[in-house]
Design an enzyme around this catalytic site. Structure first.
Site, PDB file in Angstrom:
ATOM      1  N   ARG A   1       0.647  -1.397  -0.019  1.00  8.11           N
ATOM      2  CA  ARG A   1       0.063   0.047   0.183  1.00  8.11           C
ATOM      3  C   ARG A   1       0.808   1.309  -0.193  1.00  8.11           C
ATOM      4  NH1 ARG A   1      -3.792   2.983   4.135  1.00  8.11           N
ATOM      5  NH2 ARG A   1      -5.217   3.546   3.079  1.00  8.11           N
TER       6      ARG A   1
ATOM      7  N   ILE B   1      -6.983   7.744  -0.835  1.00  8.59           N
ATOM      8  CA  ILE B   1      -7.072   6.360  -0.914  1.00  8.59           C
ATOM      9  C   ILE B   1      -7.559   5.655   0.267  1.00  8.59           C
ATOM     10  CG2 ILE B   1      -4.766   6.520   0.591  1.00  8.59           C
ATOM     11  CD1 ILE B   1      -3.855   3.930  -1.057  1.00  8.59           C
ATOM     12  N   SER B   2      -8.719   4.774  -0.163  1.00  8.99           N
ATOM     13  CA  SER B   2      -9.891   4.371   0.817  1.00  8.99           C
ATOM     14  C   SER B   2      -9.104   3.711   1.920  1.00  8.99           C
ATOM     15  CB  SER B   2     -10.624   3.567   0.147  1.00  8.99           C
ATOM     16  OG  SER B   2     -11.604   4.051  -0.789  1.00  8.99           O
ATOM     17  N   GLN B   3      -9.870   3.679   2.967  1.00 16.85           N
ATOM     18  CA  GLN B   3      -9.481   2.713   4.211  1.00 16.85           C
ATOM     19  C   GLN B   3      -9.520   1.179   3.735  1.00 16.85           C
ATOM     20  OE1 GLN B   3     -12.359   3.062   7.164  1.00 16.85           O
ATOM     21  NE2 GLN B   3     -11.524   1.809   8.791  1.00 16.85           N
ATOM     22  N   PRO B   4      -8.284   0.597   4.450  1.00 18.09           N
ATOM     23  CA  PRO B   4      -8.121  -0.752   3.718  1.00 18.09           C
ATOM     24  C   PRO B   4      -9.362  -1.685   4.150  1.00 18.09           C
ATOM     25  CG  PRO B   4      -6.129  -0.064   4.786  1.00 18.09           C
ATOM     26  CD  PRO B   4      -7.015   1.171   4.987  1.00 18.09           C
TER      27      PRO B   4
END
Length: 218
Positions: free
Chosen positions: A40, A66-69
């Site tokens: 990431r 960037i989205s939360q995992p």
């Protein structure tokens, strides 16, 4: 030019992240393996290197994140990706979600409406590992009719409604995963296209996404 290194420390942080996602309810081992495989920190500015594996969103420019995992894993799990699935992604952003799908063996067609992000993503060296990842600049509400139909469609922004052109581009039996509603929180929906063209809807948890906007932003 930035040098991309994936150290033992990074790999250790990824393993911790995967364990955290398991604790939060992600059960699909293939999705967890993909999260564990894809670095990431490659998708973020080097300033975020030490915190890249925290389970939260980060800014990537142009008002995008960037989205939360957990969100990435959750949407991916709902899609039930099979190898060689043809997937349309609306909102390329950092390319992280698209890369997770490509790591799972899908053919990913991803659209970005922000010209600067699209141009930046075209130069991203790591994408050479994934020839099954195709980039497009355009309006997500329009989809990619020349490449339709798609087995799966994923929307990574808050849609004010279910876009009819995307429904038309989904195969019968295919899934669309989409966060719907305006406002602070959205319902995560999984829509299955039935033989008569109607949709079977399942509602899941609430999330918070940046809004899905019409048109392109030059």
């Amino acid at each position: 030019m930035r040098q991309y290194e994936d150290t033992y420390q990074h790999k250790g942080m990824r393993r911790r992240l995967v364990n955290e996602l398991k604790e939060k309810g992600i059960t699909d081992e293939r999705v967890l393996d993909a999260i564990n495989t894809v670095p990431r920190h490659f998708f973020l500015d080097s300033a975020f290197d030490k915190i890249a594996y925290e389970d939260r969103a980060f800014p990537i420019g142009e008002g995008q994140t960037i989205s939360q995992p957990y969100t990435v894993a959750y949407q991916t799990q709902l899609l039930q990706i099979k190898k060689l699935d043809k997937v349309l992604e609306i909102g390329t952003g950092s390319v992280y979600q698209a890369t997770i799908l490509a790591e799972l063996g899908a053919w990913v067609y991803t659209i970005e409406r922000q010209k600067k992000l699209y141009e930046k993503n075209k130069q991203f060296l790591f994408k050479s590992k994934y020839p099954n990842l195709k980039f497009f600049y355009g309006d997500g509400f329009e989809g990619l009719q020349p490449y339709a139909p798609f087995d799966k469609i994923i929307i990574t922004a808050a849609a004010p409604f279910i876009p009819p052109k995307l429904v038309a581009q989904l195969k019968v039996g295919g899934y669309m995963v989409i966060p719907v509603d305006e406002g602070e929180n959205q319902r995560m929906l999984r829509l299955e296209k039935l033989a008569d063209g109607t949709l079977r809807e399942e509602a899941f948890e609430q999330f918070s996404f940046v809004p899905m906007l019409t048109g392109k932003n030059d």
